[in-house]
Structures are given as C-alpha cells and as structure tokens.
Scaffold this active site. Structure first.
Site, short mmCIF file in Angstrom:
data_model
loop_
_atom_site.label_atom_id
_atom_site.label_comp_id
_atom_site.label_asym_id
_atom_site.label_seq_id
_atom_site.Cartn_x
_atom_site.Cartn_y
_atom_site.Cartn_z
N ARG A 96 21.93 50.48 -8.78
CA ARG A 96 23.10 50.49 -9.65
C ARG A 96 24.37 50.10 -8.89
O ARG A 96 25.22 49.36 -9.37
CB ARG A 96 23.23 51.91 -10.23
CG ARG A 96 24.49 52.14 -10.99
CD ARG A 96 24.31 52.26 -12.47
NE ARG A 96 23.49 51.29 -13.13
CZ ARG A 96 23.79 50.70 -14.29
NH1 ARG A 96 24.92 50.96 -14.89
NH2 ARG A 96 22.97 49.87 -14.87
N CYS B 178 18.14 53.70 -11.73
CA CYS B 178 17.13 54.49 -12.43
C CYS B 178 17.30 54.37 -13.95
O CYS B 178 18.43 54.34 -14.45
CB CYS B 178 17.23 55.96 -12.03
SG CYS B 178 16.67 56.29 -10.36
N ILE C 62 25.07 64.00 -20.09
CA ILE C 62 25.53 62.75 -19.46
C ILE C 62 24.59 61.58 -19.77
O ILE C 62 25.03 60.50 -20.13
CB ILE C 62 25.68 62.90 -17.93
CG1 ILE C 62 26.47 64.17 -17.56
CG2 ILE C 62 26.30 61.64 -17.29
CD1 ILE C 62 27.94 64.16 -17.85
N ARG D 1 14.70 56.42 -2.42
CA ARG D 1 16.00 55.79 -2.69
C ARG D 1 17.15 56.71 -2.34
O ARG D 1 18.25 56.24 -2.04
CB ARG D 1 16.13 55.48 -4.19
CG ARG D 1 15.26 54.37 -4.66
CD ARG D 1 15.41 54.23 -6.13
NE ARG D 1 16.71 53.64 -6.39
CZ ARG D 1 16.97 52.87 -7.42
NH1 ARG D 1 16.03 52.60 -8.29
NH2 ARG D 1 18.16 52.37 -7.60
N ARG E 173 23.16 52.95 -19.75
CA ARG E 173 24.04 52.67 -18.62
C ARG E 173 24.91 51.41 -18.81
O ARG E 173 24.88 50.49 -17.98
CB ARG E 173 23.26 52.59 -17.31
CG ARG E 173 22.34 53.78 -17.08
CD ARG E 173 21.77 53.85 -15.69
NE ARG E 173 22.72 54.45 -14.75
CZ ARG E 173 22.43 54.79 -13.50
NH1 ARG E 173 21.23 54.58 -13.04
NH2 ARG E 173 23.33 55.32 -12.72
N PRO E 174 25.71 51.37 -19.88
CA PRO E 174 26.59 50.21 -20.06
C PRO E 174 27.70 50.20 -19.00
O PRO E 174 27.94 51.22 -18.35
CB PRO E 174 27.18 50.44 -21.45
CG PRO E 174 27.15 51.92 -21.63
CD PRO E 174 25.94 52.42 -20.89
N ILE E 175 28.37 49.04 -18.87
CA ILE E 175 29.49 48.99 -17.91
C ILE E 175 30.79 48.60 -18.62
O ILE E 175 31.70 48.04 -18.01
CB ILE E 175 29.18 48.05 -16.71
CG1 ILE E 175 28.89 46.62 -17.17
CG2 ILE E 175 28.03 48.57 -15.87
CD1 ILE E 175 28.94 45.60 -16.02
N LYS F 198 24.46 59.94 -0.76
CA LYS F 198 24.02 58.64 -1.28
C LYS F 198 25.11 58.01 -2.15
O LYS F 198 25.51 56.88 -1.93
CB LYS F 198 22.74 58.81 -2.12
CG LYS F 198 22.40 57.57 -2.93
CD LYS F 198 21.20 57.75 -3.82
CE LYS F 198 21.51 58.24 -5.20
NZ LYS F 198 21.82 57.21 -6.21
N ASN F 199 25.60 58.77 -3.12
CA ASN F 199 26.49 58.17 -4.10
C ASN F 199 27.86 57.83 -3.52
O ASN F 199 28.62 57.06 -4.09
CB ASN F 199 26.60 59.05 -5.35
CG ASN F 199 25.30 58.96 -6.16
OD1 ASN F 199 24.50 58.04 -5.96
ND2 ASN F 199 25.08 59.92 -7.05
N ASP G 60 22.63 65.32 -11.91
CA ASP G 60 21.64 64.93 -10.90
C ASP G 60 20.82 66.12 -10.39
O ASP G 60 19.85 65.93 -9.66
CB ASP G 60 22.33 64.23 -9.71
CG ASP G 60 22.97 62.92 -10.14
OD1 ASP G 60 22.62 62.42 -11.22
OD2 ASP G 60 23.82 62.40 -9.39
#
Ligand code: EPU
Length: 419
Positions: free
Chosen positions: A92, A116, A326, A397, A121-123, A22-23, A304
């Site tokens: 995401r 999720c 994390i 998902r 979850r900053p960017i 997926k990722n 994960d």
C-alpha cells in the site's frame, strides 16, 4: 511462499524486543526522496514491505546503503519515472511516492497501490488534497497522472482522519508555496514520526499528533539522521500473546503511551501488567473476562490489533462483541479460528461475536492478510497440537523476525519455504 508450523500449548518466558514501526518506516522511506542530500534512517524493521520499497528506490535510481537496521538514501540523482505496476502493487505504502514525487517534481505518474485486501481502500482523500493544493489529477484505469504548475498551501479538511492521506498531504505540502493546514488529521504515532523526520530535514511542520497540522512550505530540505519509532502494533500483538501464555514476558524497547488503549482493554480483561518507562511485563492470569472491542482511529483501540485480540477473546469467559469501524473486510481470520474450534460468528462486515473460553485445536489454516496472520500465530501457540499457517508471507510483511523472537521465549515455531 512460506508457511509457519507451530506446536502449540507452551508457556512463553523471557523478553521480546520490539522493532521499528512498519507503518512509520514505509512512509519515511518514500519521504526520503524529497531530499537531494543523503538521509539516514535507523531502526528500520527487516520486513518484506521494506524490501519492496527498496526495490522502488533502486528502480528510481536512488543510491541505497543498508547496514543492519540502518538505511542511507541518496536521492540526488533519481529519475521521476513511472514505477512498474507489479512493484507498486506489492504494498500500500508505494502511494507515498505520489506525495513525495509530486512535491519534488510537480508531476507524478503512479498506478493504484496494493496492500492487504481488508477493504476497498480508495484514495479519494489523497487526490482531493492534491487537487486542493493546486494539482490536476487524471485517472486512466489504474493509472494516476498528477501534475501542478505550482503547489500552493491551503486549508484541507479530511472527511475521515485517514493515516495515508494525512501523510501523503504532508509530503505534498512540505515544499508548497505558503501555508497548508490539514484539519481532522490522523494522530497515529507514525504521523508524528514522519513530521519529525521532515522537520529534521528542515521542514516547518507543527501540530502533528493533534487533529490540526500546519505546514509552512520550505524551498530546500537537507541531510539528516532519523530513527523509526517502535512499532506499537507489534507491541500490542505480543502483549496479547503474553496475556494468554506468558509466564513472565517482558516486551522491551517500546513507548507504553502508544499502547494505552491496549493496556486499558487488557486491564478490563483481567491481565495484570507492570508498566515501565520503555517496557511492559506480563504474566498470563488464570482467567480472562469477555469484553467488547470497538476499533477507532488513534488513540482509540487500533484496527490492526482487532484480529489478534479476537484470538484472545476465544479464551475469555463470556460473550465478547467486536465492532470493526475502519475496514469492511477484517474478519477473515474468524473462519480460520472456527476451524480450530472457536465459537465465533461474523454478524455483519463490522460486527462479530465470540463466546469463550473454548480450547483451540491445531489445524491447517490460511493467513488472508497480515494481522489475520498474527491472529493465527497466536491461535497456533495456544492450541493443542500442530498448526500449519499457509500464506505466511503476509505475516513476514509486517513482523520482523517473528519466528526468531518467539522461539527465543520458548515457542515451538518454524518457518518453511515452499516451492
Ligand atoms: N479512506 C477513504 N479514502 C481515502 C483514504 C482512506 O475512504 O482516500 C478510508 C479507508 O477505506 C478506511 C479508512 O479510511 O476505511 C482508514 O484508512 P486509512 O487511510 O487511515 O488507512 P491506510 O493509510 O490505508 C494505514 C495502515 C493500515 C491501518 C490503517 C488504519 C499503512 C501502510 N497502513 O492504512 O495498516 O490499518 O492505516 O490505522 O500505514 C496493517 O498494518 O495491517 C494495516 C493495514
């Protein structure tokens, strides 16, 4: 909305074929828009996150052709327009269009992505990297406007080895003028998979899979064929499940090297495994030993798999400590496991304790995110009686054909569509 219904306490026997990651796939698809010729990607998992990316490609005007697990994308006539917030928020990975479109057009407007709710979850690291490459970033509420006269290669040191920032900056730098070096880069298998894809299109990237990635900018990217790497998180999820109730479960189509940290933890727990070149065979042992888990960036134990592992630890003898390093919000499955009878406590955002073994009972529970959902599927399969997992869309998902794959090895599991 879907829910998953499980009649638990069965043993599983047979083989499970692992799908494409997926990722990795969610980064490869946005990366494909960098190319003005057709690119073909095989082994794409059939999951709802991919459907959401498909929707974005269609919105931008790409010509997408899907056949089984293979997708051909022609982005030669796409329009660089603002993707509606509603679609951007579906996942995401929509933020990989930031790097790709910025690289292609020197301008991109994009809303803050979804995904999720496992932390803030900053960017900021993505944006800092874009700026280092010469881009100007304006932020208006949830909207980012990123522009550059020219992207120029530079040295970027990531404060944290972020998967998303590493990929986004590779995408942004691939056509920049000169050389970019990303240090403290993430090393996950999907980073290597994305770099290989870009190189197959004619990019000049070296060092992917190490903490220093060098990208020499190129002017043109060309058509290519590429394959998504097997999903090591799906692999690990089924390894954990097989360690609990596998009579003899073979997990096929995998790269064992990618799950080294999981193999080593399961060995510590007392699980015997036969490790082949592209498979792992597992039979659940009589007893499991408690262990401590600390999540780390690759090649450490993956965050994960922390939640699926928490379910296994409810069956291990003794006290297990989990240290999640994390994400700040990745223990929401613990409350659900407790409803099913687990002896577990969340101590802080990053620490939880589980004491086992303790028999779980089927209950109505709720998936709060993708991997929490996987944790509950495992719990339902080992519990006595019926478990109903609400919000199962989270699970869909990221796990291709989870109900079919598990039914094939003997699980009593079904998916129900709700109104
Ligand atoms: N971070 C920042 N600033 C940034 C980027 C990240 O502070 O600009 C922080 C995050 O808040 C987090 C840490 O760095 O605390 C790690 O974030 P990373 O960027 O590595 O994660 P991500 O790219 O958002 C991907 C996966 C996640 C997986 C993480 C870690 C995708 C689409 N998502 O997220 O997968 O947990 O890497 O391996 O690739 C999942 O599959 O269930 C999932 C959540």
């Amino acid at each position: 909305m879907h829910r998953i219904i499980i009649e638990g306490n069965n043993t599983l026997n047979g083989s499970i074929k692992i799908s494409g990651s997926k990722n990795s796939a969610v980064a490869l698809i946005p990366a494909a828009v960098l190319c003005d010729e057709k690119v073909t990607i095989a082994n794409v998992p059939n999951i709802s996150d991919i459907d959401a990316l498909d929707e974005i490609l269609n919105y931008l005007g790409a010509i997408v052709d899907k056949k089984d697990d293979t997708i051909t994308i022609d982005s030669s006539k796409i329009e660089n327009k603002l993707i509606p917030e509603k679609i951007t928020k579906k996942l995401r990975a929509s933020y990989y269009f930031m790097g790709a479109l910025l690289s292609k057009y020197k301008k991109v407007e994009m809303y803050f992505p979804g995904g999720c709710a496992i932390g803030a979850r900053p960017i900021n690291l993505h944006l800092k990297g874009f700026k280092a490459l010469g881009a100007k970033v304006e932020e208006k509420d949830n909207l980012f406007i990123i522009t550059a006269d020219e992207l120029v290669g530079t040295k970027i040191n990531l404060d944290f080895a972020s998967v998303g920032a590493t990929i986004n900056l590779m995408l942004a730098a691939v056509k920049a003028t000169g050389t970019t070096v990303i240090s403290n880069a993430a090393k996950e298998p999907h980073i290597v998979n994305v770099a290989t894809f870009l190189n197959n299109m004619g990019a000049k990237i070296t060092g992917a899979g190490t903490s220093e990635i060098k990208i020499i900018g190129v002017k043109h990217l060309h058509s290519c064929f590429h394959e998504v790497v097997p999903d090591y998180i799906e692999t690990g999820t089924y390894m954990i499940l097989a360690s609990l109730i596998g009579k003899e479960v073979t997990i096929k189509n995998i790269i064992p090297d990618h799950v080294k940290s999981v193999i080593s933890k399961l060995e510590e727990i007392g699980v015997p495994m036969e490790i082949g070149v592209d498979f792992i065979k597992i039979s659940a042992p009589e007893k499991l030993k408690a262990v401590n888990i600390k999540t780390q960036v690759y090649p450490g134990f993956p965050t994960d798999l922390q939640q699926p592992m928490a379910t296994l630890l409810t069956q291990a003898k003794g006290k297990s400590m989990i240290n999640e390093t994390i994400w700040e919000n990745r223990f929401l499955n613990i409350a659900e496991l407790k409803k099913m009878g687990a002896t577990a406590e969340v101590i802080t955002n990053s620490k939880a304790v589980i004491v086992g073994p303790c028999k779980l009972k089927g209950k109505k529970v709720k998936a709060t995110d993708l991997r929490a959902g996987a944790s509950l599927v495992i719990a339902g399969l080992i519990a006595d009686g019926q478990t109903i997992i609400e919000n199962a869309d989270y699970i869909l998902r990221g796990y291709e054909g989870i109900v079919e794959k598990l039914s094939k090895v003997g699980a009593k599991i079904r998916l129900e569509k709700m109104d």
